[in-house]
Enzyme design. Sequence first.
Site, PDB file in Angstrom:
ATOM      1  N   PHE A  75       0.823  -1.214   0.000  1.00  0.00           N
ATOM      2  CA  PHE A  75       0.000   0.000   0.000  1.00  0.00           C
ATOM      3  C   PHE A  75       0.856   1.264   0.000  1.00  0.00           C
ATOM      4  O   PHE A  75       0.401   2.335  -0.407  1.00  0.00           O
ATOM      5  CB  PHE A  75      -0.944  -0.006   1.214  1.00  0.00           C
ATOM      6  CG  PHE A  75      -0.346   0.456   2.514  1.00  0.00           C
ATOM      7  CD1 PHE A  75      -0.505   1.768   2.945  1.00  0.00           C
ATOM      8  CD2 PHE A  75       0.356  -0.415   3.332  1.00  0.00           C
ATOM      9  CE1 PHE A  75       0.034   2.202   4.148  1.00  0.00           C
ATOM     10  CE2 PHE A  75       0.885   0.006   4.539  1.00  0.00           C
ATOM     11  CZ  PHE A  75       0.732   1.318   4.948  1.00  0.00           C
ATOM     12  N   LYS A  76       2.094   1.143   0.421  1.00  0.00           N
ATOM     13  CA  LYS A  76       2.931   2.336   0.556  1.00  0.00           C
ATOM     14  C   LYS A  76       3.319   2.933  -0.790  1.00  0.00           C
ATOM     15  O   LYS A  76       3.697   4.097  -0.873  1.00  0.00           O
ATOM     16  CB  LYS A  76       4.147   2.013   1.418  1.00  0.00           C
ATOM     17  CG  LYS A  76       3.677   1.621   2.814  1.00  0.00           C
ATOM     18  CD  LYS A  76       4.750   1.369   3.814  1.00  0.00           C
ATOM     19  CE  LYS A  76       4.100   1.017   5.153  1.00  0.00           C
ATOM     20  NZ  LYS A  76       5.036   0.787   6.232  1.00  0.00           N
TER      21      LYS A  76
END
Length: 533
Positions: free
Chosen positions: A123-124
Site C-alpha cells: 500500500f505504501k
Amino acid sequence: MANGAPEKTHTESQVYLSTRGGDYDLSFETVVLKGLAADGGLFLPHQIPAAENWRNWKDLSYAELAFEILSLYISRSEIPADDLKAIIDRSYSTFRSEEVAPLVHLKDNLYLLELFHGPSYSFKDCALQFLGNLFEYFLVRKNQGKQGKDRHHLTVVGATSGDTGSAAIYGLKGKQDVSVFILHPKGRISPIQEAQMTTCQDANVHNLAIGGTFDDCQDIVKALFSDPDANETLQLGAVNSINFSRILAQIVYYFHSYFSLAKKSSSFQVGDKVRFVTPTGNFGNILAGYFAKQMGLPVAKLVVATNENDILHRFWMTGRYEKSSAQDENGSKAENCKETMSPAMDILVSSNFERLMWFLARDFAATVGMDEEFNRKQAGQEVSAWYKALKTTGGFGPVHDEILENGRKAFESERVSDAETVETIKKWYKSTKYVLDPHSAVGVTASERSIARAGPQTHHISLSTAHPAKFSGVVTQALGEEPGFNFEEQVLPDEFKALLTQERRVTLVDNSWEKVREVVKSQVEEDLKAESS
C-alpha cells in the site's frame, strides 16, 4: 506570512504548522523537503479543508480524484495545476491495476480494498510513488541553472519494518540529486522484503541493516533529524509517514473505495455511511481515513486493527498511551516489541498518533471559547508535554475523558493475535479461495468483530495492505496442508522468483545513531563526487 507561503495565495489548508507549536505558516514545499519539524513535531495543515463538492467526484478516475483532493492542500502558486496533474499521472502509471486500488467483494457487506498493485506490492506505493516524484519536481526547480556544489542535494533517510523501504526505493531509485538511506531491523523483515530492497543496484540507494527493532531504526532517523551536525552537512528528507505528503496521498483511496462501493453494491448509495477497518502500526494509514472523514466523507467508524503490539488498542481502551506492555498470550507484559507474523505492524510507538492527538487537544482547547490561535497554542503545549512524558517515562495519560470520548466518536480498535491471524487466512481461503497476507488477515479479523457489533447491514471496507507473496512463511504455514494449494503457482509473482537469486547490496551498522550518521555522511560525499564526475 513566513517561510515562502504568501497569505493571498494560500488557504489555511495550504499552510502548515508543527504539532509541538514551534512552527506555523510553512509552505507545502518546506514541509515535503524537511519532513520533520525542528522542534521534533510533525507537520499538519492549519486546518483540514471541507470537501463541499465531494459527491461530484464519484465518477472520477483515481488520478482525477487525487488531483481534486491534493489541490485542497497544495497552493497553485507552489505547484501549478498542469504540473500537479503530471506528477500524479506519473505516480500512478506504474501500477499494475488500471483502477490503482481495486475493491474486491469478500462476503455479504464486507469488501477488501487491494492496495498492493504498485511496483513494490505494498500500500505504501500509493504514497511513495507520489513523494518520489514530488522530491524530483522540487529539486529540479531548485537546481535549475546550478552546477556542482551549488546544487541542492537531498539526503533521504527512512526506517522500515518491511514495506516502506522497498516502496521508497522504487520511488526514488535513479533520481538525480538524491541519496537514499533505508534502515531496516536485521533479521526482522521477510526474505522477499529484504530482497526487494537489497537487490536494487542503483548507485543512489543504500540499505543499512541495524541490529535491533523497527523502533530502534525509527529512533535513529528522528535523532538524525534533530541533530544540528547532520542538518548542517546533509539536506535531510523523510520518506516515512512522518512526511505529511504520505498521509495526503493516502486520503485518496478512502474516497475512491467509497465510490467503488457505491458502484458495486446495490444496497449502498453515495451518502450512506461505511466503516473502514485498517491494519495499522505507525497510524499513518488510518490517519488518512480520519482526514477523509473530517473532509466530509460519510465514515461511520474507523476501526484500528493491531497485532499483539497493541499500544493503539490499549489507548482506546484506557486513555493511556504506554509503550512498555505488549502482552503475550498469557497476559504477561513484554518489555520489548514482540516479533509477530505481521512484521510491518511490529511497532511500539506509532509516530502518526501524535498528529491525531494534536487535533483532539485542539478540539478540547476550543471548548474554552477562545480564538483559533489560542486553540493551536494550547494543542502544541499539550502535545509537547505528552511526548516529553513518553520519552522520559515510557507513556502518558490517561488523557482527559473529553479528549478520549471525542476520539472514540471516530475510532474503535481491535487486537488480533498470531493464532487468530493464521485461522483467518485458513478460513477465507477455504470459503473463497482468496489468499490474505497476514496484515490483511488482521484487518479482516477485526472487520468480522466490527460487523458483529454494528450489524450485518453495515458496509465494511477492510484495507489489504500487502501482497501475500511477501510473507511466504506465514501463508505457507496457514495453507500448506490445504488440498491443491501451491504457493509458487498460486501466489508468487515471477518477478519475486527472480529477486531471490540476484546480488545484494547492504551494510550492517551498529544500533547507534552517531554511527549511522557517520556512514551516511561518508556515503553522501561519495555520491556527490560520483555525480560531479
